[in-house]
Design a protein around this motif. Structure first.
Motif, PDB file in Angstrom:
ATOM      1  N   ASP A 276       0.895  -1.147   0.138  1.00 45.18           N
ATOM      2  CA  ASP A 276       0.102   0.006  -0.117  1.00 45.18           C
ATOM      3  C   ASP A 276       0.984   1.341  -0.050  1.00 45.18           C
ATOM      4  OD1 ASP A 276      -2.125   1.765   0.204  1.00 45.18           O
ATOM      5  OD2 ASP A 276      -2.161   1.792   2.523  1.00 45.18           O
ATOM      6  N   SER A 277       0.746   2.049  -1.125  1.00 51.39           N
ATOM      7  CA  SER A 277       1.629   3.212  -1.060  1.00 51.39           C
ATOM      8  C   SER A 277       1.505   4.105  -0.054  1.00 51.39           C
ATOM      9  CB  SER A 277       1.439   3.773  -2.481  1.00 51.39           C
ATOM     10  OG  SER A 277       0.266   4.229  -2.737  1.00 51.39           O
ATOM     11  N   ASN A 278       0.361   4.293   0.447  1.00 48.97           N
ATOM     12  CA  ASN A 278      -0.095   5.243   1.710  1.00 48.97           C
ATOM     13  C   ASN A 278       0.525   4.679   3.052  1.00 48.97           C
ATOM     14  OD1 ASN A 278      -1.416   7.531   2.782  1.00 48.97           O
ATOM     15  ND2 ASN A 278      -2.716   5.986   3.745  1.00 48.97           N
ATOM     16  N   SER A 279       0.557   3.550   3.304  1.00 48.00           N
ATOM     17  CA  SER A 279       1.230   2.626   4.225  1.00 48.00           C
ATOM     18  C   SER A 279       2.687   2.862   4.188  1.00 48.00           C
ATOM     19  CB  SER A 279       1.008   1.276   4.490  1.00 48.00           C
ATOM     20  OG  SER A 279      -0.381   1.215   4.837  1.00 48.00           O
ATOM     21  N   MET A 280       3.202   3.119   2.925  1.00 48.08           N
ATOM     22  CA  MET A 280       4.833   2.838   2.755  1.00 48.08           C
ATOM     23  C   MET A 280       5.263   4.087   2.197  1.00 48.08           C
ATOM     24  SD  MET A 280       5.182  -0.150   4.128  1.00 48.08           S
ATOM     25  CE  MET A 280       6.641  -0.649   3.287  1.00 48.08           C
ATOM     26  N   LYS A 281       4.457   5.178   2.123  1.00 46.53           N
ATOM     27  CA  LYS A 281       4.981   6.643   1.904  1.00 46.53           C
ATOM     28  C   LYS A 281       6.075   7.054   2.461  1.00 46.53           C
ATOM     29  CE  LYS A 281       1.698   9.391   4.712  1.00 46.53           C
ATOM     30  NZ  LYS A 281       0.472  10.024   4.698  1.00 46.53           N
ATOM     31  N   HIS A 282       6.564   6.773   3.652  1.00 47.36           N
ATOM     32  CA  HIS A 282       7.869   7.126   4.015  1.00 47.36           C
ATOM     33  C   HIS A 282       9.043   6.004   3.871  1.00 47.36           C
ATOM     34  CE1 HIS A 282       5.931  10.381   5.977  1.00 47.36           C
ATOM     35  NE2 HIS A 282       5.147   9.501   6.501  1.00 47.36           N
ATOM     36  N   TYR A 283       8.743   5.023   3.058  1.00 44.84           N
ATOM     37  CA  TYR A 283       9.710   3.978   2.691  1.00 44.84           C
ATOM     38  C   TYR A 283      10.275   4.470   1.206  1.00 44.84           C
ATOM     39  CZ  TYR A 283       9.969   0.059   5.817  1.00 44.84           C
ATOM     40  OH  TYR A 283      10.192  -0.432   7.034  1.00 44.84           O
ATOM     41  N   PRO A 284      11.360   3.670   0.718  1.00 40.91           N
ATOM     42  CA  PRO A 284      11.702   4.226  -0.690  1.00 40.91           C
ATOM     43  C   PRO A 284      10.986   3.761  -1.556  1.00 40.91           C
ATOM     44  CG  PRO A 284      13.697   3.353   0.826  1.00 40.91           C
ATOM     45  CD  PRO A 284      12.406   3.201   1.625  1.00 40.91           C
ATOM     46  N   TYR A 285      10.045   2.696  -1.414  1.00 38.21           N
ATOM     47  CA  TYR A 285       9.087   2.078  -2.080  1.00 38.21           C
ATOM     48  C   TYR A 285       7.849   1.404  -1.326  1.00 38.21           C
ATOM     49  CZ  TYR A 285      12.438  -1.516  -1.091  1.00 38.21           C
ATOM     50  OH  TYR A 285      13.361  -2.176  -0.204  1.00 38.21           O
ATOM     51  N   ALA A 286       6.854   0.967  -2.138  1.00 33.72           N
ATOM     52  CA  ALA A 286       5.817   0.055  -1.578  1.00 33.72           C
ATOM     53  C   ALA A 286       6.344  -1.427  -2.183  1.00 33.72           C
ATOM     54  CB  ALA A 286       4.389   0.188  -2.572  1.00 33.72           C
ATOM     55  N   PHE A 287       5.972  -2.481  -1.637  1.00 33.04           N
ATOM     56  CA  PHE A 287       6.520  -3.842  -1.819  1.00 33.04           C
ATOM     57  C   PHE A 287       5.702  -4.431  -2.962  1.00 33.04           C
ATOM     58  CE2 PHE A 287       9.168  -5.158   2.190  1.00 33.04           C
ATOM     59  CZ  PHE A 287       9.646  -3.791   2.464  1.00 33.04           C
ATOM     60  N   ASP A 288       6.421  -5.227  -3.870  1.00 34.23           N
ATOM     61  CA  ASP A 288       5.748  -6.051  -4.611  1.00 34.23           C
ATOM     62  C   ASP A 288       5.518  -7.607  -3.988  1.00 34.23           C
ATOM     63  OD1 ASP A 288       8.167  -7.313  -4.808  1.00 34.23           O
ATOM     64  OD2 ASP A 288       8.849  -6.335  -6.860  1.00 34.23           O
ATOM     65  N   GLU A 289       5.213  -8.475  -4.755  1.00 31.71           N
ATOM     66  CA  GLU A 289       4.926  -9.654  -4.159  1.00 31.71           C
ATOM     67  C   GLU A 289       6.130 -10.360  -3.691  1.00 31.71           C
ATOM     68  OE1 GLU A 289       2.680 -12.382  -6.954  1.00 31.71           O
ATOM     69  OE2 GLU A 289       0.666 -10.817  -6.709  1.00 31.71           O
ATOM     70  N   ASN A 290       7.105 -10.432  -4.413  1.00 26.81           N
ATOM     71  CA  ASN A 290       8.362 -11.008  -4.258  1.00 26.81           C
ATOM     72  C   ASN A 290       8.892 -10.460  -2.757  1.00 26.81           C
ATOM     73  OD1 ASN A 290       8.671 -12.855  -6.165  1.00 26.81           O
ATOM     74  ND2 ASN A 290       9.390 -11.526  -7.770  1.00 26.81           N
TER      75      ASN A 290
END
Length: 184
Positions: free
Chosen positions: A39-53
């Motif tokens: 979720d891009s909202n949950s991860m907005k302070h990370y460099p990226y949102a996660f993909d499945e892998n």
């Protein structure tokens, strides 16, 4: 109201709070964790949102941490539903130039601002000081991540440093010592 009970989860339960239980993650947590880490909202302070892998690797890495260290990020589950709403736990992280024990937390967007991260982090803090030799516990985050900083302060941390880095531009570091914890 009767609380939901999941026998498989109870076998792995690590911590329990008033509204939550924390347990080891399993491969079966992929869908719930994907809703958080992708979720891009949950991860907005990370460099990226996660993909499945990346989500699969996150679970695998934590399962390895349980085996090696006896701790890692645990699944945060609501007692009333049994639903996994996030993760919180203790990991060893490179903070600045040293590996330090860090409490991290991620809560699904629709479950934020309800005190779940604070409640889980307090339980992890208490577990850490009771079950490990660490005399200081840290939480670190991107300088713009005010919600995470507020959670760190809410479980007893104080701001200790800020440094420039390639990933976050600037990283803020909060910490609580065993002595401070004993005086809470």
């Amino acid at each position: 109201m009767k609380n939901y009970t999941n026998p498989a989860a109870e076998e792995q339960m690590i911590l329990e709070t008033e509204r939550l239980f924390l347990r080891e993650m399993t491969d079966g947590d992929f869908d719930a964790l994907y809703k958080i880490l992708a979720d891009s909202n949950s991860m907005k302070h990370y460099p990226y949102a996660f993909d499945e892998n990346r989500v699969k690797e996150w679970i695998r890495r934590n399962m390895e941490r349980y085996r090696i260290f006896g701790f890692g990020l645990w699944a945060v589950c609501r007692k009333d539903t049994g639903e996994m709403i996030g993760d919180c736990g203790l990991t060893m992280q490179m903070i600045g130039s040293q590996i330090k024990p860090e409490i991290g937390y991620h809560i699904r967007s629709d479950q934020q601002r309800k005190g779940y991260a604070r409640e889980a982090a307090i339980a992890v803090r208490d577990w850490t000081f009771r079950n490990t030799p660490f005399n200081v516990i840290y939480s670190y985050m991107k300088y713009t991540n005010e919600p995470s900083a507020k959670t760190a302060v809410s479980y007893g941390c104080k701001f200790v440093e800020e440094f420039a880095d390639e990933v976050n531009e600037f990283t803020k570091v909060y910490a609580i010592s065993r002595e401070e914890w004993l005086n809470l």
